[in-house]
Write an enzyme that holds these catalytic residues in place. Sequence first.
Site, PDB file in Angstrom:
ATOM      1  N   THR A 148      33.218  57.180  67.843  1.00 42.84           N
ATOM      2  CA  THR A 148      32.004  56.632  66.190  1.00 42.84           C
ATOM      3  C   THR A 148      32.161  55.471  66.224  1.00 42.84           C
ATOM      4  O   THR A 148      30.845  55.373  65.293  1.00 42.84           O
ATOM      5  CB  THR A 148      31.639  57.915  65.656  1.00 42.84           C
ATOM      6  OG1 THR A 148      33.212  58.051  64.935  1.00 42.84           O
ATOM      7  CG2 THR A 148      32.112  59.762  65.859  1.00 42.84           C
ATOM      8  N   PHE A 176      33.914  51.926  64.436  1.00 38.46           N
ATOM      9  CA  PHE A 176      34.145  51.955  62.999  1.00 38.46           C
ATOM     10  C   PHE A 176      33.124  51.791  61.833  1.00 38.46           C
ATOM     11  O   PHE A 176      32.483  50.312  61.131  1.00 38.46           O
ATOM     12  CB  PHE A 176      34.753  50.406  62.972  1.00 38.46           C
ATOM     13  CG  PHE A 176      35.805  50.030  62.110  1.00 38.46           C
ATOM     14  CD1 PHE A 176      36.814  50.752  62.724  1.00 38.46           C
ATOM     15  CD2 PHE A 176      35.578  49.020  61.358  1.00 38.46           C
ATOM     16  CE1 PHE A 176      38.426  49.874  61.822  1.00 38.46           C
ATOM     17  CE2 PHE A 176      37.429  49.262  60.525  1.00 38.46           C
ATOM     18  CZ  PHE A 176      38.336  49.166  60.668  1.00 38.46           C
ATOM     19  N   HIS A 177      32.786  52.736  61.536  1.00 40.28           N
ATOM     20  CA  HIS A 177      32.165  53.320  60.597  1.00 40.28           C
ATOM     21  C   HIS A 177      32.575  53.574  59.168  1.00 40.28           C
ATOM     22  O   HIS A 177      34.294  52.480  58.949  1.00 40.28           O
ATOM     23  CB  HIS A 177      31.680  55.438  60.751  1.00 40.28           C
ATOM     24  CG  HIS A 177      32.662  56.116  60.983  1.00 40.28           C
ATOM     25  ND1 HIS A 177      32.973  56.216  60.594  1.00 40.28           N
ATOM     26  CD2 HIS A 177      33.731  56.605  62.318  1.00 40.28           C
ATOM     27  CE1 HIS A 177      34.509  57.794  60.861  1.00 40.28           C
ATOM     28  NE2 HIS A 177      34.429  57.133  61.652  1.00 40.28           N
ATOM     29  N   VAL A 178      32.420  54.234  58.295  1.00 42.57           N
ATOM     30  CA  VAL A 178      32.716  53.800  57.098  1.00 42.57           C
ATOM     31  C   VAL A 178      34.420  54.458  56.431  1.00 42.57           C
ATOM     32  O   VAL A 178      34.873  53.777  56.179  1.00 42.57           O
ATOM     33  CB  VAL A 178      31.778  54.691  56.108  1.00 42.57           C
ATOM     34  CG1 VAL A 178      32.633  55.128  54.337  1.00 42.57           C
ATOM     35  CG2 VAL A 178      30.642  54.358  55.530  1.00 42.57           C
ATOM     36  N   ALA A 219      37.075  52.305  58.462  1.00 44.92           N
ATOM     37  CA  ALA A 219      35.929  51.014  57.480  1.00 44.92           C
ATOM     38  C   ALA A 219      36.997  50.430  56.030  1.00 44.92           C
ATOM     39  O   ALA A 219      37.937  50.173  55.935  1.00 44.92           O
ATOM     40  CB  ALA A 219      35.006  50.982  57.553  1.00 44.92           C
TER      41      ALA A 219
END
Length: 86
Positions: A12, A14-16, A19
């Site tokens: 998916t 480097f999402h929330v 991060a």
Amino acid sequence: MISQTFTILNPTGFHVRPAKTFVQAASAFPCKISVLNKGKKVNGKSSLSMLTLGIAVNEEVTLEIDGEQEAEAMKVLGELLTQIHE
């Protein structure tokens, strides 16, 4: 200063969540940490800045680290960039 390039393996991107984990780890080091992707360079200790990169799976990201504990920071942060998150 040291730099190294890593490939994002998380399906998916480097999402929330990854991060946030990355920024928390980066903030623990006294050195300057920059992340480069698609010609853009941001502060690796800022969640908002990291999310503006929009890093997707299989994209390459370069870490530039300068200062105290830079080798240790590179090892820890490089591992976080290449982890596969659920």
